[in-house]
Write an enzyme that holds these catalytic residues in place. Structure first.
Site, PDB file in Angstrom:
ATOM      1  N   SER A   8       0.661  -1.354   0.089  1.00 15.61           N
ATOM      2  CA  SER A   8       0.006   0.226   0.033  1.00 15.61           C
ATOM      3  C   SER A   8       0.736   1.169   0.253  1.00 15.61           C
ATOM      4  O   SER A   8       1.627   1.344   1.043  1.00 15.61           O
ATOM      5  CB  SER A   8      -0.972  -0.133   1.364  1.00 15.61           C
ATOM      6  OG  SER A   8      -1.436   1.331   1.525  1.00 15.61           O
ATOM      7  N   HIS A  33      -1.042  -1.416  -4.469  1.00  9.51           N
ATOM      8  CA  HIS A  33      -2.292  -0.918  -3.641  1.00  9.51           C
ATOM      9  C   HIS A  33      -2.493   0.570  -3.598  1.00  9.51           C
ATOM     10  O   HIS A  33      -1.481   1.210  -2.745  1.00  9.51           O
ATOM     11  CB  HIS A  33      -2.453  -1.552  -2.408  1.00  9.51           C
ATOM     12  CG  HIS A  33      -3.816  -1.555  -1.642  1.00  9.51           C
ATOM     13  ND1 HIS A  33      -5.032  -2.421  -1.772  1.00  9.51           N
ATOM     14  CD2 HIS A  33      -4.407  -0.583  -0.610  1.00  9.51           C
ATOM     15  CE1 HIS A  33      -5.974  -2.054  -1.072  1.00  9.51           C
ATOM     16  NE2 HIS A  33      -5.763  -0.911  -0.174  1.00  9.51           N
ATOM     17  N   ASP A  35      -4.513   3.578  -2.308  1.00  5.27           N
ATOM     18  CA  ASP A  35      -5.662   3.909  -1.447  1.00  5.27           C
ATOM     19  C   ASP A  35      -6.224   5.156  -1.635  1.00  5.27           C
ATOM     20  O   ASP A  35      -5.577   6.304  -1.450  1.00  5.27           O
ATOM     21  CB  ASP A  35      -5.136   3.855   0.269  1.00  5.27           C
ATOM     22  CG  ASP A  35      -5.039   2.562   0.710  1.00  5.27           C
ATOM     23  OD1 ASP A  35      -5.911   1.890   0.615  1.00  5.27           O
ATOM     24  OD2 ASP A  35      -3.855   2.179   1.321  1.00  5.27           O
ATOM     25  N   MET A  37      -8.775   8.052  -0.573  1.00  3.81           N
ATOM     26  CA  MET A  37      -9.841   8.500   0.369  1.00  3.81           C
ATOM     27  C   MET A  37     -10.126   9.891   0.391  1.00  3.81           C
ATOM     28  O   MET A  37      -9.470  10.747  -0.367  1.00  3.81           O
ATOM     29  CB  MET A  37      -8.993   8.589   1.822  1.00  3.81           C
ATOM     30  CG  MET A  37      -8.337   7.217   2.045  1.00  3.81           C
ATOM     31  SD  MET A  37      -7.785   7.422   3.759  1.00  3.81           S
ATOM     32  CE  MET A  37      -6.898   5.773   3.742  1.00  3.81           C
ATOM     33  N   HIS A  66      -8.319   0.840  -4.414  1.00  5.71           N
ATOM     34  CA  HIS A  66      -9.003   0.701  -3.210  1.00  5.71           C
ATOM     35  C   HIS A  66      -9.773   2.212  -3.122  1.00  5.71           C
ATOM     36  O   HIS A  66      -9.173   2.971  -2.507  1.00  5.71           O
ATOM     37  CB  HIS A  66      -8.537   0.264  -1.894  1.00  5.71           C
ATOM     38  CG  HIS A  66      -9.143   0.117  -0.707  1.00  5.71           C
ATOM     39  ND1 HIS A  66      -8.834  -0.220   0.469  1.00  5.71           N
ATOM     40  CD2 HIS A  66     -10.520   0.099  -0.322  1.00  5.71           C
ATOM     41  CE1 HIS A  66      -9.483  -0.113   1.523  1.00  5.71           C
ATOM     42  NE2 HIS A  66     -10.856  -0.052   0.822  1.00  5.71           N
ATOM     43  N   MET A  68     -11.953   4.490  -0.940  1.00  8.98           N
ATOM     44  CA  MET A  68     -12.577   4.706   0.401  1.00  8.98           C
ATOM     45  C   MET A  68     -13.208   6.070   0.225  1.00  8.98           C
ATOM     46  O   MET A  68     -13.120   6.868   0.700  1.00  8.98           O
ATOM     47  CB  MET A  68     -11.623   4.617   1.429  1.00  8.98           C
ATOM     48  CG  MET A  68     -11.193   3.308   1.777  1.00  8.98           C
ATOM     49  SD  MET A  68      -9.764   3.153   2.794  1.00  8.98           S
ATOM     50  CE  MET A  68      -8.553   3.250   1.118  1.00  8.98           C
ATOM     51  N   MET A 137     -11.432  -5.754   5.024  1.00 12.15           N
ATOM     52  CA  MET A 137     -10.669  -4.801   6.099  1.00 12.15           C
ATOM     53  C   MET A 137     -10.483  -5.554   7.327  1.00 12.15           C
ATOM     54  O   MET A 137     -11.587  -6.029   8.028  1.00 12.15           O
ATOM     55  CB  MET A 137     -11.481  -3.410   6.136  1.00 12.15           C
ATOM     56  CG  MET A 137     -11.659  -2.628   5.011  1.00 12.15           C
ATOM     57  SD  MET A 137     -10.326  -2.196   4.152  1.00 12.15           S
ATOM     58  CE  MET A 137      -9.171  -1.076   5.320  1.00 12.15           C
ATOM     59  N   GLY A 144      -3.496   4.155   7.728  1.00 13.61           N
ATOM     60  CA  GLY A 144      -2.269   3.164   7.734  1.00 13.61           C
ATOM     61  C   GLY A 144      -1.909   2.911   9.267  1.00 13.61           C
ATOM     62  O   GLY A 144      -2.126   3.752   9.907  1.00 13.61           O
ATOM     63  N   GLY A 145      -1.063   2.159   9.548  1.00 19.02           N
ATOM     64  CA  GLY A 145      -0.304   1.805  10.544  1.00 19.02           C
ATOM     65  C   GLY A 145      -1.286   1.207  11.827  1.00 19.02           C
ATOM     66  O   GLY A 145      -0.901   1.388  13.008  1.00 19.02           O
ATOM     67  N   ASP A 175      -6.657  -6.410   4.283  1.00 23.26           N
ATOM     68  CA  ASP A 175      -6.038  -4.959   4.260  1.00 23.26           C
ATOM     69  C   ASP A 175      -6.020  -4.429   5.653  1.00 23.26           C
ATOM     70  O   ASP A 175      -7.210  -4.445   6.113  1.00 23.26           O
ATOM     71  CB  ASP A 175      -6.735  -4.005   3.385  1.00 23.26           C
ATOM     72  CG  ASP A 175      -6.063  -2.723   3.241  1.00 23.26           C
ATOM     73  OD1 ASP A 175      -5.056  -2.527   3.630  1.00 23.26           O
ATOM     74  OD2 ASP A 175      -6.799  -1.868   2.479  1.00 23.26           O
ATOM     75  N   GLY A 176      -4.773  -4.044   6.322  1.00 23.04           N
ATOM     76  CA  GLY A 176      -4.978  -3.542   7.695  1.00 23.04           C
ATOM     77  C   GLY A 176      -4.161  -4.486   8.555  1.00 23.04           C
ATOM     78  O   GLY A 176      -4.550  -5.538   8.968  1.00 23.04           O
ATOM     79  N   GLY A 197       1.169  -2.096   3.937  1.00 18.32           N
ATOM     80  CA  GLY A 197       1.751  -0.922   4.018  1.00 18.32           C
ATOM     81  C   GLY A 197       2.890  -0.606   4.829  1.00 18.32           C
ATOM     82  O   GLY A 197       4.089  -0.781   4.422  1.00 18.32           O
ATOM     83  N   SER A 198       2.563  -0.215   6.068  1.00 19.59           N
ATOM     84  CA  SER A 198       3.658  -0.056   7.088  1.00 19.59           C
ATOM     85  C   SER A 198       4.812  -1.247   6.882  1.00 19.59           C
ATOM     86  O   SER A 198       6.180  -1.081   7.092  1.00 19.59           O
ATOM     87  CB  SER A 198       3.298  -0.146   8.400  1.00 19.59           C
ATOM     88  OG  SER A 198       2.214   0.704   8.439  1.00 19.59           O
TER      89      SER A 198
HETATM   90  C1  DX5 Z   1      -6.428   1.914   5.410  1.00 19.48           C
HETATM   91  C2  DX5 Z   1      -5.944   1.246   4.017  1.00 19.48           C
HETATM   92  C3  DX5 Z   1      -4.750   0.353   3.884  1.00 19.48           C
HETATM   93  C4  DX5 Z   1      -3.516   0.948   4.712  1.00 19.48           C
HETATM   94  C5  DX5 Z   1      -2.788  -0.529   5.218  1.00 19.48           C
HETATM   95  O1  DX5 Z   1      -7.666   2.265   5.379  1.00 19.48           O
HETATM   96  O2  DX5 Z   1      -6.845   1.008   3.259  1.00 19.48           O
HETATM   97  O3  DX5 Z   1      -4.641   0.072   2.728  1.00 19.48           O
HETATM   98  O4  DX5 Z   1      -2.657   1.387   3.871  1.00 19.48           O
HETATM   99  O5  DX5 Z   1      -1.684   0.052   6.011  1.00 19.48           O
HETATM  100  P1  DX5 Z   1      -1.140  -1.020   6.956  1.00 19.48           P
HETATM  101  O6  DX5 Z   1      -0.599  -1.969   6.156  1.00 19.48           O
HETATM  102  O7  DX5 Z   1       0.051  -0.109   7.573  1.00 19.48           O
HETATM  103  O8  DX5 Z   1      -2.211  -1.266   8.032  1.00 19.48           O
HETATM  104 ZN    ZN Z   2      -6.579  -0.191   1.474  1.00 21.65          ZN
END
Ligand code: DX5
Ligand code: ZN
Length: 216
Positions: A8, A33, A35, A37, A66, A68, A137, A144-145, A175-176, A197-198
């Site tokens: 991500s 990925h 994101d 938002m 993705h 959102m 999710m 993230g994180g 994801d998450g 992501g992280s």
């Molecule tokens: C959260 C996002 C994720 C996020 C995941 O709303 O949809 O894709 O980037 O990040 P990590 O892997 O750090 O939880």
């Molecule tokens: Zn995502």
């Protein structure tokens, strides 16, 4: 099932997004990925179609977008034009779910539906036969994180069981909070596409991606 890893870019350095995408490709990512938002469906704002379009020039990775956002139908054509390969929207968003899936497919890209943690597995059942991917999710969408929500593994199991019952090989993405510690739980439950992501961006990308793909 083969595990696919989708880093991500939310966790990347946005001042060098193109370079980060290339590094993910070199490190063995299967897709990227992205994101999106809108500050309305979720309490955070990230990026829009122009950024995806610029990024498209840097890499041939599959773009796993993705959304959102509220009113996804209004923006889907822009993301397809920008180079998205897979578009996932939230079943909790205000547009008609069936029409939104049909719109994505009519534009020639793959369609996914995402479920927030409070949405039951069964909510996606009426659309399952038309989908390329279901995104479960394991955090509240928006940031993230965050910490992985282990109780969501049961939802993955229920959806995989339903796919098997119908003879579908639908991708189940998670994801998450995915790391080498949490990924085995979701893979055992039936997930085969891991967003991270992280975990990928805050360490050695190749080592992190390899540690997830090894779960295949
Ligand atoms: C959260 C996002 C994720 C996020 C995941 O709303 O949809 O894709 O980037 O990040 P990590 O892997 O750090 O939880
Ligand atoms: Zn995502």
């Amino acid at each position: 099932m083969m595990i696919k890893v989708s880093p991500s870019i939310l966790a990347s350095d946005f001042s060098k997004l193109g370079e980060e995408a290339v590094l993910c490709e070199k490190a063995g990512a299967d897709m990227l990925h992205i994101d999106v938002m809108d500050g309305h469906f979720v309490p955070n704002i990230t990026l829009g179609a122009p950024v995806v379009s610029s990024l498209r020039k840097c890499t041939s990775l599959i773009f796993d977008v993705h959304l959102m956002i509220s009113e996804p139908m209004k923006y889907i054509p822009d993301f397809v034009k920008a180079g998205a390969d897979i578009i996932t929207f939230h079943i909790e968003a205000d547009d008609d779910t069936k029409k939104t899936v049909e719109l994505i497919k009519s534009l020639g890209v793959k369609a996914g539906i995402s479920l927030k943690p409070a949405t039951p597995a069964e909510a996606v059942f009426p659309f399952l036969d038309k989908l390329d991917m279901v995104l479960v999710m394991t955090v509240e969408p928006g940031f993230g994180g965050q910490s992985f929500m282990e109780d969501q593994t049961e939802k993955i199991r229920i959806i995989r069981e339903e796919c098997n019952k119908r003879g579908l090989f639908t991708d189940i993405q998670v994801d998450g909070g995915i790391t080498d510690k949490t990924a085995p739980l979701v893979v055992t439950a039936g997930a085969n596409v891991l967003v991270a992501g992280s975990y990928v961006f805050k360490s050695d990308k190749k080592a992190a991606i390899d540690s997830l793909k090894r779960l295949s």
